[in-house]
Enzyme design. Sequence first.
Site, short mmCIF file in Angstrom:
data_model
loop_
_atom_site.label_atom_id
_atom_site.label_comp_id
_atom_site.label_asym_id
_atom_site.label_seq_id
_atom_site.Cartn_x
_atom_site.Cartn_y
_atom_site.Cartn_z
N CYS A 131 -14.96 6.29 58.59
CA CYS A 131 -14.62 6.73 59.94
C CYS A 131 -13.57 7.83 59.89
O CYS A 131 -12.38 7.56 59.63
CB CYS A 131 -14.12 5.53 60.75
SG CYS A 131 -13.59 5.96 62.41
N CYS A 134 -10.87 7.52 62.62
CA CYS A 134 -9.84 6.50 62.34
C CYS A 134 -8.90 6.95 61.23
O CYS A 134 -7.70 6.76 61.33
CB CYS A 134 -10.48 5.18 61.87
SG CYS A 134 -11.96 4.69 62.72
N ASP A 135 -9.45 7.51 60.16
CA ASP A 135 -8.66 7.70 58.94
C ASP A 135 -8.37 9.16 58.58
O ASP A 135 -7.62 9.42 57.64
CB ASP A 135 -9.40 7.05 57.75
CG ASP A 135 -9.57 5.55 57.95
OD1 ASP A 135 -8.75 4.96 58.68
OD2 ASP A 135 -10.52 4.98 57.38
#
Length: 298
Positions: A131, A134-135
């Site tokens: 992701c 997200c990261d």
Amino acid sequence: MNYDIVIIGAGTAGLTAAIYAARAGKKVLILENEGIGGQIATSPKVENYPGFSEISGMEFSDRLYEQASALGVELELDKAEKITDNGDTKTVKTEYGEFSCKAVIIATGVKHRHLGIEAEEKYMGRGVSYCAVCDGAFYKGKDVAVVGGGNSAVQSAIMLSNICNKVYLIHRRDEFRCEKKLSDEVRAIENIELVLNSTVQDLKGEGKLTTVITENKSGEVREISAEGLFVLVGQIPENAAFADIITLDDSGYIVAGEDCKTNVEGIFAAGDCRTKAIRQLTTAAADGSVAALAACNM
Ligand code: NAP
């Protein structure tokens, strides 16, 4: 009847649904066959959920579960195998038992498809991510690689090019599956290098990822220096157990709109497992509340 509402899946959508239903005075059971929290529990940091500038995925999941549990929601670590529609009631058969209820909310999420190479597991959370939203921020100023040729991979490569020093986009063909607008855009970005007709063969690094090894169709092996590898090669919904009762699309997602209603009255689908454009924590939570409020009226 055992419960008012049975929720299948203890991810963000399922736990949010449980909180809403319990607060409405309903007797609620959640069935979960893996870990509590679903996909987000494995994310090292969540920085895009309103109200939390930073929280680990595990803590986020724990808090959701604690909130649901304090409201009297029951949890069974058991796998839902079949739903039967008896009209006003439903029966959920699991590996170890059977539960009857007025409404069922399916919140089974999706699994990220993995590359399937041995090193992938080893570097999960140590460079391998599924992701970019997200990261991605953890790789600010660094060199990273993205693998895949669909909308997710190409959009992620474009997003990462604004954060990272250099982005290698590795794809097994020379044409992208994504929208043309995106493939035109990705080809024009200076700090994105396309590594086409290539697959990831192996990953290297002492403790953390440092090198992605690719091989192209001519058999040439290349060592790419990258601290992050974003694997975006599609997602796999896991709804096959319910295919005999609810409509799934060609990819296996449960056909349900923003009202989370499936083709069967009293069976709802919430979060990533249903047909939808945006699959994020916030949209999973939103679905959980929508599905629960509808299920409370059954
Ligand atoms: P996808 O469209 O299924 O693309 C997966 C990509 O990964 C394909 O390019 C595929 O290659 C490649 N791939 C599959 N297995 C692989 C493997 N084992 N090794 C290497 N490469 C592999 O998946 P997605 O990008 O996650 O998108 C999923 C769905 O959501 C799609 O319908 C997409 O349109 C939609 N989506 C929409 C948006 C939007 O903004 N509208 C954004 C994201 C996603 P091949 O091309 O060679 O098969």
